[in-house]
Design a protein around this motif. Structure first.
Motif, mmCIF file in Angstrom:
data_model
loop_
_atom_site.group_PDB
_atom_site.id
_atom_site.type_symbol
_atom_site.label_atom_id
_atom_site.label_comp_id
_atom_site.label_asym_id
_atom_site.label_seq_id
_atom_site.Cartn_x
_atom_site.Cartn_y
_atom_site.Cartn_z
ATOM 1 N N UNK A 58 0.835 -1.044 -0.187
ATOM 2 C CA UNK A 58 0.023 -0.061 0.041
ATOM 3 C C UNK A 58 0.662 1.257 -0.077
ATOM 4 N N UNK A 59 1.871 1.300 0.884
ATOM 5 C CA UNK A 59 2.764 2.535 0.846
ATOM 6 C C UNK A 59 3.711 2.303 -0.698
ATOM 7 N N UNK A 60 3.892 1.564 -1.045
ATOM 8 C CA UNK A 60 4.593 1.478 -2.314
ATOM 9 C C UNK A 60 3.909 2.226 -3.596
ATOM 10 N N UNK A 61 2.474 1.897 -3.380
ATOM 11 C CA UNK A 61 1.428 2.302 -4.645
ATOM 12 C C UNK A 61 1.128 3.753 -4.106
ATOM 13 N N UNK A 62 1.254 4.122 -2.908
ATOM 14 C CA UNK A 62 0.890 5.708 -2.574
ATOM 15 C C UNK A 62 1.832 6.460 -3.199
ATOM 16 N N UNK A 63 3.243 6.060 -2.706
ATOM 17 C CA UNK A 63 4.582 6.490 -3.299
ATOM 18 C C UNK A 63 4.373 6.715 -4.599
ATOM 19 N N UNK A 64 4.444 5.624 -5.549
ATOM 20 C CA UNK A 64 4.131 5.704 -7.052
ATOM 21 C C UNK A 64 3.198 6.663 -7.547
ATOM 22 N N UNK A 65 1.865 6.525 -7.096
ATOM 23 C CA UNK A 65 0.973 7.436 -7.542
ATOM 24 C C UNK A 65 1.100 8.872 -7.404
ATOM 25 N N UNK A 66 1.438 9.117 -6.186
ATOM 26 C CA UNK A 66 1.699 10.446 -5.890
ATOM 27 C C UNK A 66 3.269 11.025 -6.415
ATOM 28 N N UNK A 67 3.980 10.410 -6.829
ATOM 29 C CA UNK A 67 5.470 10.765 -7.078
ATOM 30 C C UNK A 67 5.440 10.684 -8.833
ATOM 31 N N UNK A 68 6.187 9.410 -9.034
ATOM 32 C CA UNK A 68 6.436 9.123 -10.510
ATOM 33 C C UNK A 68 5.185 9.350 -11.232
ATOM 34 N N UNK A 69 3.989 8.779 -10.920
ATOM 35 C CA UNK A 69 2.790 8.557 -11.941
ATOM 36 C C UNK A 69 2.102 10.025 -12.047
ATOM 37 N N UNK A 70 2.200 10.736 -10.930
ATOM 38 C CA UNK A 70 1.538 12.242 -11.063
ATOM 39 C C UNK A 70 2.517 13.134 -11.796
ATOM 40 N N UNK A 71 3.716 12.923 -11.813
ATOM 41 C CA UNK A 71 4.822 13.515 -12.701
ATOM 42 C C UNK A 71 4.417 13.289 -14.313
ATOM 43 N N UNK A 72 4.372 11.966 -14.356
ATOM 44 C CA UNK A 72 4.129 11.310 -15.965
ATOM 45 C C UNK A 72 3.009 11.932 -16.298
ATOM 46 N N UNK A 73 1.880 11.927 -15.503
ATOM 47 C CA UNK A 73 0.384 12.336 -15.945
ATOM 48 C C UNK A 73 0.534 14.108 -16.255
ATOM 49 N N UNK A 74 1.138 14.597 -15.659
ATOM 50 C CA UNK A 74 1.559 16.221 -15.932
ATOM 51 C C UNK A 74 2.292 16.223 -17.067
ATOM 52 N N UNK A 75 3.008 15.427 -17.472
ATOM 53 C CA UNK A 75 3.788 15.491 -18.944
ATOM 54 C C UNK A 75 2.894 15.374 -19.877
ATOM 55 N N UNK A 76 2.488 14.147 -19.652
ATOM 56 C CA UNK A 76 1.036 13.538 -20.599
ATOM 57 C C UNK A 76 0.208 14.695 -20.917
ATOM 58 N N UNK A 77 -0.323 15.346 -20.134
ATOM 59 C CA UNK A 77 -1.326 16.580 -20.368
ATOM 60 C C UNK A 77 -0.471 17.635 -20.995
ATOM 61 N N UNK A 78 0.859 18.146 -20.811
ATOM 62 C CA UNK A 78 1.439 19.014 -21.480
ATOM 63 C C UNK A 78 1.699 18.445 -23.072
ATOM 64 N N UNK A 79 2.391 17.416 -23.214
ATOM 65 C CA UNK A 79 2.261 17.001 -24.543
ATOM 66 C C UNK A 79 1.178 16.773 -25.466
ATOM 67 N N UNK A 80 -0.200 16.435 -24.941
ATOM 68 C CA UNK A 80 -1.232 16.333 -25.943
ATOM 69 C C UNK A 80 -1.489 17.915 -26.362
ATOM 70 N N UNK A 81 -1.217 18.704 -25.676
ATOM 71 C CA UNK A 81 -1.360 20.087 -26.262
ATOM 72 C C UNK A 81 -0.409 20.702 -26.925
ATOM 73 N N UNK A 82 0.478 19.903 -27.603
ATOM 74 C CA UNK A 82 1.609 20.618 -28.283
ATOM 75 C C UNK A 82 1.647 19.796 -29.428
ATOM 76 N N UNK A 83 1.041 20.591 -30.456
ATOM 77 C CA UNK A 83 1.079 20.330 -31.840
ATOM 78 C C UNK A 83 2.544 20.137 -32.507
#
Length: 82
Positions: free
Chosen positions: A1-26
């Motif tokens: 559970x701790x590993x999942x929380x760490x991943x979701x609030x760290x690397x996955x959150x960073x990845x998701x922000x980068x994805x959101x940025x990428x899809x808005x870039x023609x």
């Protein structure tokens, strides 16, 4: 559970922000933005990143950091530029 929380609030959150940025870039052509984001993050995780994560001295210079980032951006753009 701790590993999942760490991943979701760290690397996955960073990845998701980068994805959101990428899809808005023609200027980018990515068939799967989640894979592209993971690839870009991987390009940044060089030996420099590992040494910093492990707290190994000395701290890198700004020029060294800039070189790693420039190389990562260049490689990514060669693969995904529109």
């Amino acid at each position: 559970e701790l590993g999942r929380a760490l991943y979701e609030n760290g690397p996955a959150a960073c990845r998701d922000l980068l994805v959101a940025w990428m899809v808005r870039r023609p200027a980018l052509t990515v068939s799967d933005p989640y894979i592209a984001a993971e690839q870009f993050i991987g390009l940044l995780r060089t030996g420099l990143f590992l040494r910093a994560t492990l707290g190994l001295a000395p701290d890198p210079s700004e020029a060294t950091i800039d070189a790693v980032v420039t190389a990562a951006v260049g490689a990514f753009m060669r693969a995904h530029a529109a």
